[in-house]
Write a protein that holds these residues in place. Structure first.
Motif, PDB file in Angstrom:
ATOM      1  N   ARG A   1     -42.923  -4.888  96.477  1.00 10.07           N
ATOM      2  CA  ARG A   1     -41.448  -4.957  96.375  1.00 10.07           C
ATOM      3  C   ARG A   1     -40.939  -6.311  96.861  1.00 10.07           C
ATOM      4  NH1 ARG A   1     -39.563   0.933  98.545  1.00 10.07           N
ATOM      5  NH2 ARG A   1     -40.238   2.091  96.714  1.00 10.07           N
ATOM      6  N   ARG A   2     -41.533  -6.762  97.938  1.00 10.40           N
ATOM      7  CA  ARG A   2     -41.110  -8.053  98.497  1.00 10.40           C
ATOM      8  C   ARG A   2     -41.399  -9.189  97.517  1.00 10.40           C
ATOM      9  NH1 ARG A   2     -43.335 -11.270 103.373  1.00 10.40           N
ATOM     10  NH2 ARG A   2     -41.455 -12.311 104.031  1.00 10.40           N
ATOM     11  N   GLN A   3     -42.557  -9.171  96.888  1.00  4.29           N
ATOM     12  CA  GLN A   3     -42.927 -10.194  95.921  1.00  4.29           C
ATOM     13  C   GLN A   3     -42.019 -10.145  94.691  1.00  4.29           C
ATOM     14  OE1 GLN A   3     -44.994 -12.603  96.565  1.00  4.29           O
ATOM     15  NE2 GLN A   3     -45.495 -11.718  98.560  1.00  4.29           N
ATOM     16  N   ARG A   4     -41.678  -8.926  94.239  1.00  3.52           N
ATOM     17  CA  ARG A   4     -40.769  -8.782  93.100  1.00  3.52           C
ATOM     18  C   ARG A   4     -39.387  -9.327  93.440  1.00  3.52           C
ATOM     19  NH1 ARG A   4     -42.205  -2.734  90.916  1.00  3.52           N
ATOM     20  NH2 ARG A   4     -44.203  -3.287  90.006  1.00  3.52           N
ATOM     21  N   LEU A   5     -38.922  -9.041  94.654  1.00  2.00           N
ATOM     22  CA  LEU A   5     -37.617  -9.547  95.098  1.00  2.00           C
ATOM     23  C   LEU A   5     -37.610 -11.074  95.139  1.00  2.00           C
ATOM     24  CD1 LEU A   5     -34.777  -8.855  96.096  1.00  2.00           C
ATOM     25  CD2 LEU A   5     -35.710  -8.806  98.415  1.00  2.00           C
ATOM     26  N   LYS A   6     -38.689 -11.665  95.602  1.00  2.00           N
ATOM     27  CA  LYS A   6     -38.801 -13.129  95.620  1.00  2.00           C
ATOM     28  C   LYS A   6     -38.737 -13.691  94.199  1.00  2.00           C
ATOM     29  CE  LYS A   6     -41.643 -13.888  99.751  1.00  2.00           C
ATOM     30  NZ  LYS A   6     -42.960 -14.349 100.197  1.00  2.00           N
ATOM     31  N   LEU A   7     -39.467 -13.053  93.275  1.00  2.00           N
ATOM     32  CA  LEU A   7     -39.484 -13.506  91.892  1.00  2.00           C
ATOM     33  C   LEU A   7     -38.087 -13.402  91.262  1.00  2.00           C
ATOM     34  CD1 LEU A   7     -41.214 -14.569  89.597  1.00  2.00           C
ATOM     35  CD2 LEU A   7     -41.652 -12.193  88.925  1.00  2.00           C
ATOM     36  N   ILE A   8     -37.392 -12.317  91.517  1.00  2.00           N
ATOM     37  CA  ILE A   8     -36.026 -12.149  90.987  1.00  2.00           C
ATOM     38  C   ILE A   8     -35.091 -13.200  91.580  1.00  2.00           C
ATOM     39  CG2 ILE A   8     -34.030 -10.606  90.995  1.00  2.00           C
ATOM     40  CD1 ILE A   8     -36.030  -8.273  90.723  1.00  2.00           C
ATOM     41  N   LEU A   9     -35.209 -13.491  92.854  1.00  2.00           N
ATOM     42  CA  LEU A   9     -34.376 -14.522  93.490  1.00  2.00           C
ATOM     43  C   LEU A   9     -34.662 -15.906  92.905  1.00  2.00           C
ATOM     44  CD1 LEU A   9     -34.359 -13.402  97.234  1.00  2.00           C
ATOM     45  CD2 LEU A   9     -32.435 -13.412  95.646  1.00  2.00           C
ATOM     46  N   ILE A  10     -35.925 -16.193  92.630  1.00  2.00           N
ATOM     47  CA  ILE A  10     -36.267 -17.484  92.021  1.00  2.00           C
ATOM     48  C   ILE A  10     -35.638 -17.603  90.637  1.00  2.00           C
ATOM     49  CG2 ILE A  10     -38.163 -18.845  91.052  1.00  2.00           C
ATOM     50  CD1 ILE A  10     -39.851 -17.946  93.470  1.00  2.00           C
ATOM     51  N   PHE A  11     -35.709 -16.532  89.825  1.00  2.00           N
ATOM     52  CA  PHE A  11     -35.075 -16.535  88.504  1.00  2.00           C
ATOM     53  C   PHE A  11     -33.566 -16.740  88.627  1.00  2.00           C
ATOM     54  CE2 PHE A  11     -38.730 -13.976  86.602  1.00  2.00           C
ATOM     55  CZ  PHE A  11     -39.246 -15.075  85.947  1.00  2.00           C
ATOM     56  N   MET A  12     -32.965 -16.084  89.615  1.00  2.00           N
ATOM     57  CA  MET A  12     -31.504 -16.210  89.798  1.00  2.00           C
ATOM     58  C   MET A  12     -31.120 -17.636  90.207  1.00  2.00           C
ATOM     59  SD  MET A  12     -30.550 -12.524  91.502  1.00  2.00           S
ATOM     60  CE  MET A  12     -28.968 -13.072  92.026  1.00  2.00           C
TER      61      MET A  12
END
Length: 170
Positions: A8-19
Motif C-alpha cells: 500500500r505504501r509503495q502504491r501511494l508513493k507511485l500515485i503521488l509521483i504521478f500526481m
C-alpha cells in the motif's frame, strides 16, 4: 500483514509521483481554458496595412532612396500640428539610444527647417491612402510595416519600433 502495508505504501508513493508530474499539465490546461495567469503578449499598436505601396511608389516630389542596409524609415505626414509632431518623433528617435542609427525620419509636408536626422519631402499629389498626421514605418527595402494614425501616442510607436528592432537584429 507487513507485506500488505508495504505494498500500500509503495502504491501511494507511485500515485503521488504521478500526481506531481501531472499537476503542471493540469495547471497549464486550466490556465489556457480559463484564461487565468496568462501573460499579455506583445501586439502592435499600429495597423499592419498591406494596401500601402512601397516607398519608391509614393507620389513625392523628390524620389526617396532606400539603402537596404538595415535602415528603417519613419515617414510622417506633417499637415497639422507639424511642430508638435516633428518634435515628438525627434524625441522618439533619440529615445532609441544605440538603435537610433537604424532609423531615419522622413517628414512629408511642413515648411520649417528639418530637425537633426530628418529628411523633408512634399506630396506631388495627395494619395487616397494618406491620413493627416499619420506615421508609417517602412522596412529597409521600403515596404510598409506599420501605419499609425494621429491618435496613437508616441510611446506606443516607440514600443512597436523597439519590438521590430528586437526581432529584426542587425
Amino acid at each position: 500483514m507487513k507485506d500488505v502495508k508495504n505494498i500500500r505504501r509503495q502504491r501511494l508513493k507511485l500515485i503521488l509521483i504521478f500526481m506531481i508530474f501531472a499537476a503542471p499539465v493540469v495547471a497549464a490546461w486550466g490556465m489556457v481554458e480559463l484564461r487565468i495567469g496568462i501573460p499579455d503578449r506583445h501586439t502592435a499598436h499600429g495597423d499592419i496595412d498591406l494596401e500601402l505601396p512601397m516607398l519608391s511608389e509614393w507620389p513625392l516630389i523628390k524620389k526617396p532612396t532606400t539603402s537596404g542596409q538595415n535602415e528603417w524609415t519613419l515617414a510622417f505626414d506633417c499637415s497639422q500640428e507639424c511642430v508638435k509632431r516633428k518634435d515628438e518623433l525627434w524625441r522618439l528617435h533619440r529615445a532609441l539610444g544605440r538603435d537610433a542609427p537604424r532609423l531615419k525620419r522622413l517628414r512629408i509636408g511642413g515648411d520649417s527647417e528639418p530637425l537633426p536626422g530628418e529628411v523633408t519631402n512634399e506630396w506631388q499629389q495627395l494619395p487616397f491612402w494618406r491620413e493627416e498626421n499619420a506615421v508609417w514605418l517602412l522596412d529597409p527595402l521600403g515596404r510598409p510595416a506599420l501605419a499609425f494614425d494621429a491618435a496613437v501616442a508616441t510611446k506606443f510607436v516607440l514600443d512597436d519600433i523597439q519590438h521590430l528592432f528586437k526581432v529584426n537584429p542587425q
